[in-house]
Design a protein around this motif. Structure first.
Motif, mmCIF file in Angstrom:
data_model
loop_
_atom_site.group_PDB
_atom_site.id
_atom_site.type_symbol
_atom_site.label_atom_id
_atom_site.label_comp_id
_atom_site.label_asym_id
_atom_site.label_seq_id
_atom_site.Cartn_x
_atom_site.Cartn_y
_atom_site.Cartn_z
ATOM 1 N N ILE A 4 0.780 -1.076 -0.115
ATOM 2 C CA ILE A 4 -0.043 0.066 0.067
ATOM 3 C C ILE A 4 0.770 1.270 -0.080
ATOM 4 O O ILE A 4 0.596 2.204 -0.810
ATOM 5 C CB ILE A 4 -1.141 -0.125 1.099
ATOM 6 C CG1 ILE A 4 -1.970 -1.012 0.851
ATOM 7 C CG2 ILE A 4 -1.493 1.354 1.351
ATOM 8 C CD1 ILE A 4 -2.775 -1.401 1.876
ATOM 9 N N GLU A 5 1.919 1.236 0.858
ATOM 10 C CA GLU A 5 2.811 2.508 0.817
ATOM 11 C C GLU A 5 3.557 2.634 -0.382
ATOM 12 O O GLU A 5 3.556 3.572 -0.964
ATOM 13 C CB GLU A 5 4.043 2.114 1.670
ATOM 14 C CG GLU A 5 3.450 2.289 3.186
ATOM 15 C CD GLU A 5 4.309 1.763 4.269
ATOM 16 O OE1 GLU A 5 5.216 0.914 4.068
ATOM 17 O OE2 GLU A 5 4.269 2.340 5.515
ATOM 18 N N ALA A 6 3.850 1.531 -1.298
ATOM 19 C CA ALA A 6 4.637 1.725 -2.570
ATOM 20 C C ALA A 6 3.391 2.315 -3.619
ATOM 21 O O ALA A 6 3.873 3.130 -4.382
ATOM 22 C CB ALA A 6 4.958 0.420 -3.008
ATOM 23 N N LEU A 7 2.336 1.821 -3.369
ATOM 24 C CA LEU A 7 1.101 2.130 -4.422
ATOM 25 C C LEU A 7 0.937 3.649 -4.165
ATOM 26 O O LEU A 7 0.798 4.548 -5.053
ATOM 27 C CB LEU A 7 0.010 1.584 -4.206
ATOM 28 C CG LEU A 7 -0.190 0.128 -4.764
ATOM 29 C CD1 LEU A 7 -1.497 -0.510 -4.130
ATOM 30 C CD2 LEU A 7 -0.228 0.258 -6.216
ATOM 31 N N MET A 8 0.879 4.236 -2.760
ATOM 32 C CA MET A 8 0.741 5.504 -2.446
ATOM 33 C C MET A 8 1.995 6.495 -3.035
ATOM 34 O O MET A 8 1.664 7.579 -3.454
ATOM 35 C CB MET A 8 0.722 5.785 -0.983
ATOM 36 C CG MET A 8 -0.634 5.390 -0.253
ATOM 37 S SD MET A 8 -0.746 5.438 1.300
ATOM 38 C CE MET A 8 -0.029 7.134 1.635
ATOM 39 N N MET A 9 3.006 5.806 -2.993
ATOM 40 C CA MET A 9 4.206 6.784 -3.781
ATOM 41 C C MET A 9 4.012 6.856 -5.137
ATOM 42 O O MET A 9 4.379 7.759 -5.758
ATOM 43 C CB MET A 9 5.417 5.981 -3.215
ATOM 44 C CG MET A 9 6.046 6.204 -2.070
ATOM 45 S SD MET A 9 7.520 5.353 -1.740
ATOM 46 C CE MET A 9 8.827 6.107 -2.725
ATOM 47 N N LEU A 10 3.540 5.824 -5.852
ATOM 48 C CA LEU A 10 3.100 5.941 -7.322
ATOM 49 C C LEU A 10 1.927 6.910 -7.772
ATOM 50 O O LEU A 10 1.864 7.314 -8.835
ATOM 51 C CB LEU A 10 2.822 4.521 -7.695
ATOM 52 C CG LEU A 10 4.012 3.510 -7.757
ATOM 53 C CD1 LEU A 10 3.443 1.934 -8.123
ATOM 54 C CD2 LEU A 10 4.946 3.803 -8.502
ATOM 55 N N LEU A 11 1.135 7.100 -6.515
ATOM 56 C CA LEU A 11 0.093 8.240 -7.013
ATOM 57 C C LEU A 11 0.746 9.533 -7.410
ATOM 58 O O LEU A 11 0.079 10.290 -8.139
ATOM 59 C CB LEU A 11 -0.641 8.570 -5.505
ATOM 60 C CG LEU A 11 -1.647 7.267 -5.272
ATOM 61 C CD1 LEU A 11 -2.410 7.762 -3.993
ATOM 62 C CD2 LEU A 11 -2.477 6.868 -6.177
ATOM 63 N N SER A 12 1.921 9.925 -7.277
ATOM 64 C CA SER A 12 2.717 11.041 -7.279
ATOM 65 C C SER A 12 3.640 11.094 -8.555
ATOM 66 O O SER A 12 4.406 11.694 -8.953
ATOM 67 C CB SER A 12 3.416 11.748 -6.019
ATOM 68 O OG SER A 12 2.772 11.660 -5.116
ATOM 69 N N ASP A 13 3.391 9.628 -9.182
ATOM 70 C CA ASP A 13 4.505 9.444 -10.442
ATOM 71 C C ASP A 13 4.000 10.475 -11.432
ATOM 72 O O ASP A 13 2.995 10.916 -11.397
ATOM 73 C CB ASP A 13 4.283 8.055 -10.655
ATOM 74 C CG ASP A 13 5.446 7.423 -11.669
ATOM 75 O OD1 ASP A 13 6.169 7.178 -10.962
ATOM 76 O OD2 ASP A 13 5.251 7.992 -13.152
ATOM 77 N N LYS A 14 4.980 10.843 -12.174
ATOM 78 C CA LYS A 14 4.857 11.697 -13.600
ATOM 79 C C LYS A 14 3.897 11.219 -14.443
ATOM 80 O O LYS A 14 3.421 11.735 -15.238
ATOM 81 C CB LYS A 14 6.319 12.242 -13.899
ATOM 82 C CG LYS A 14 6.905 13.171 -13.156
ATOM 83 C CD LYS A 14 8.122 13.669 -13.786
ATOM 84 C CE LYS A 14 8.915 14.865 -12.667
ATOM 85 N NZ LYS A 14 9.466 14.320 -11.495
ATOM 86 N N ASP A 15 4.025 9.955 -14.814
ATOM 87 C CA ASP A 15 3.363 9.149 -15.820
ATOM 88 C C ASP A 15 2.100 8.722 -15.357
ATOM 89 O O ASP A 15 1.759 8.221 -14.337
ATOM 90 C CB ASP A 15 4.200 7.775 -16.044
ATOM 91 C CG ASP A 15 3.467 7.082 -17.131
ATOM 92 O OD1 ASP A 15 2.153 7.239 -17.346
ATOM 93 O OD2 ASP A 15 4.289 6.316 -17.703
ATOM 94 N N ARG A 16 1.081 9.494 -15.949
ATOM 95 C CA ARG A 16 -0.383 9.298 -15.727
ATOM 96 C C ARG A 16 -0.860 7.779 -15.739
ATOM 97 O O ARG A 16 -1.797 7.462 -14.821
ATOM 98 C CB ARG A 16 -1.241 10.066 -16.794
ATOM 99 C CG ARG A 16 -1.094 9.837 -18.147
ATOM 100 C CD ARG A 16 -1.651 10.735 -18.974
ATOM 101 N NE ARG A 16 -1.243 10.304 -20.464
ATOM 102 C CZ ARG A 16 -2.168 10.632 -21.556
ATOM 103 N NH1 ARG A 16 -3.062 11.299 -21.617
ATOM 104 N NH2 ARG A 16 -1.812 10.031 -22.573
ATOM 105 N N HIS A 17 -0.403 7.073 -16.674
ATOM 106 C CA HIS A 17 -0.884 5.605 -16.570
ATOM 107 C C HIS A 17 -0.426 5.041 -15.308
ATOM 108 O O HIS A 17 -1.146 4.193 -14.647
ATOM 109 C CB HIS A 17 0.035 4.881 -17.974
ATOM 110 C CG HIS A 17 -0.398 5.608 -19.276
ATOM 111 N ND1 HIS A 17 -1.885 5.675 -19.650
ATOM 112 C CD2 HIS A 17 0.027 6.115 -20.029
ATOM 113 C CE1 HIS A 17 -1.926 6.049 -20.615
ATOM 114 N NE2 HIS A 17 -0.556 6.603 -20.938
#
Length: 197
Positions: A4-17
């Motif tokens: 879940i923590e890893a997914l939360m970090m990905l919410l701020s990723d530059k890639d919209r996909h």
């Protein structure tokens, strides 16, 4: 909680996909009560709320779905979603998005409208007019989610005159014969609430 923590970090990723997939995964995980607690305790609600303003419909849809799943039957989460600033972008999505996304936004509005203070915020954000417009949609999911939100919102007396003035009553009456059980029950419940003054 590591995933879940890893997914939360990905919410701020530059890639919209990547954002869309992360929000979609959280949406799926948030169906489970233990996961809901983890997601909320890690402070994901404000991060997910930011995604409602994305320009990518898949990101917006998954974010709305995740917030809905977190808020359903949880008053603390309903308050957190409203406090994170989700109401205005959800109202905006109900007015300008595709029917699928409108329905997702209305479902999320419905899920947070269990709290009286949120009902006031939804009214103040201009949420009534788009819901009434969605009652007239040919899209069954729009009708179902909008009528559910109207049913919940009309539990408070202060919303009822707003819905009457916006012309909700005749549209709710039409939905009584929609042939869809969820729509019919929601419309009947909203009309019953509006007659309770």
């Amino acid at each position: 909680a590591g995933g879940i923590e890893a997914l939360m970090m990905l919410l701020s990723d530059k890639d919209r996909h990547v954002k869309a997939k992360a929000a979609g995964a959280l949406q799926s995980l948030a169906v489970d009560e233990d996961n809901q607690k983890k997601i909320k305790s890690l402070g994901a609600i404000p991060l997910i709320t930011k995604l409602l303003s994305s320009r990518t419909p898949e990101v917006q849809s998954n974010a709305a779905g995740a917030l809905h799943n977190l808020a359903v039957n949880d008053e603390d989460a309903q308050e957190a979603v409203a406090n994170a600033g989700a109401i205005a972008p959800l109202v905006s999505l109900m007015t300008s998005a595709t029917p699928d996304l409108q329905a997702k936004a209305a479902a999320t509005i419905w899920s947070i409208a269990g709290r009286e203070d949120n009902r006031k915020r939804i009214v103040e954000a201009g949420g009534i007019a788009p819901l009434v417009k969605m009652l007239q949609s040919n899209h069954l999911d729009c009708q179902a989610k909008a009528s559910g939100a109207v049913r919940c919102l009309t539990m408070s007396a202060f919303t009822r005159s707003e819905f009457e003035q916006t012309g909700a009553v005749p549209h709710l009456v039409v939905l009584l014969s929609s042939g869809n059980q969820e729509v019919t029950i929601n419309a009947a419940g909203a009309l019953e609430n509006m007659g309770c003054r």
